[in-house]
Design a protein around this motif. Structure first.
Motif, short mmCIF file in Angstrom:
data_model
loop_
_atom_site.label_atom_id
_atom_site.label_comp_id
_atom_site.label_asym_id
_atom_site.label_seq_id
_atom_site.Cartn_x
_atom_site.Cartn_y
_atom_site.Cartn_z
N THR A 62 0.71 -1.18 0.08
CA THR A 62 0.03 0.01 0.09
C THR A 62 0.94 1.34 -0.05
OG1 THR A 62 -1.71 -1.29 1.27
CG2 THR A 62 -1.77 1.23 1.09
N ILE A 63 0.84 2.15 -1.04
CA ILE A 63 1.58 3.15 -1.22
C ILE A 63 0.84 4.33 -1.18
CG2 ILE A 63 3.53 4.35 -2.60
CD1 ILE A 63 4.08 1.21 -3.43
N TYR A 64 1.07 5.48 -0.34
CA TYR A 64 0.35 6.58 -0.57
C TYR A 64 1.19 7.92 -0.39
CZ TYR A 64 -3.20 10.29 1.02
OH TYR A 64 -4.06 11.22 1.16
N ASN A 65 0.89 9.01 -1.17
CA ASN A 65 1.67 10.18 -1.30
C ASN A 65 3.10 9.82 -1.15
OD1 ASN A 65 1.64 12.86 -1.07
ND2 ASN A 65 1.72 13.01 0.93
N THR A 66 3.64 8.99 -1.98
CA THR A 66 4.99 8.80 -2.08
C THR A 66 5.50 9.32 -3.54
OG1 THR A 66 4.94 7.07 -0.48
CG2 THR A 66 6.59 6.67 -1.86
#
Length: 163
Positions: free
Chosen positions: A31-35
């Motif tokens: 899960t990747i967020y705001n990267t």
């Protein structure tokens, strides 16, 4: 196993094979967020920015939201993102810009490469295409009925730069 990246920067990395920025392999749900993924290279492999292959055949999901993939390079497929055998792929509100794959040698997906994905949702993503005919590639879907829930909505594709 879960991989979670929130509010992070993955920049200026190089791998000899797959996953220049992040290598997510073997029974994993990222899960990747705001990267931000910028200037990463898979020298002789797939997935310059992000490489995802859960190995277990359509049992694990990949979620990428509100993230940026720029200037990433893969020798083979998926300059920005490479996803192989995901169960559900969810991409929303991302910017995928100026990523490259080695299209001169017959490889694809400068921005995004998906292979054997059960359900893909690509929503409100912006992609600036270097080579628009090969920027997003979906494999293993031979006829429209085989798409298994592919959904692309509210995305912006621009053709500012042609190679």
């Amino acid at each position: 196993t879960n991989l979670e990246l929130y509010n992070s920067e993955v920049t200026n990395n190089t791998s000899y094979y797959d996953g220049g920025g992040v290598y997510a392999y073997y029974y994993m749900t990222p899960t990747i967020y705001n990267t931000t993924f910028d200037n990463n290279t898979a020298t002789y492999g797939n997935g310059g920015g992000l490489y995802f292959y859960p190995y277990a055949g359509n049992a694990y999901d990949l979620t990428v939201q509100s993230s940026t993939f720029t200037n990433n390079t893969a020798y083979y497929n998926g300059g920005g993102i490479y996803s192989y055998s995901a169960d559900d792929l969810f991409l929303a509100d991302n910017i995928i810009n100026q990523n490259t794959a080695n299209v001169s040698s017959g490889y694809y997906g400068g921005g995004l490469y998906m292979y054997s994905t059960d359900t893909a949702n690509v929503v409100r993503d912006t992609m600036n295409l270097l080579k628009p005919e090969r920027n997003v590639l979906v494999r293993m879907e031979t006829v429209p009925d085989d798409i298994h829930g592919m959904h692309v909505a509210q995305g912006i594709l621009t053709k500012d730069h042609f190679g």
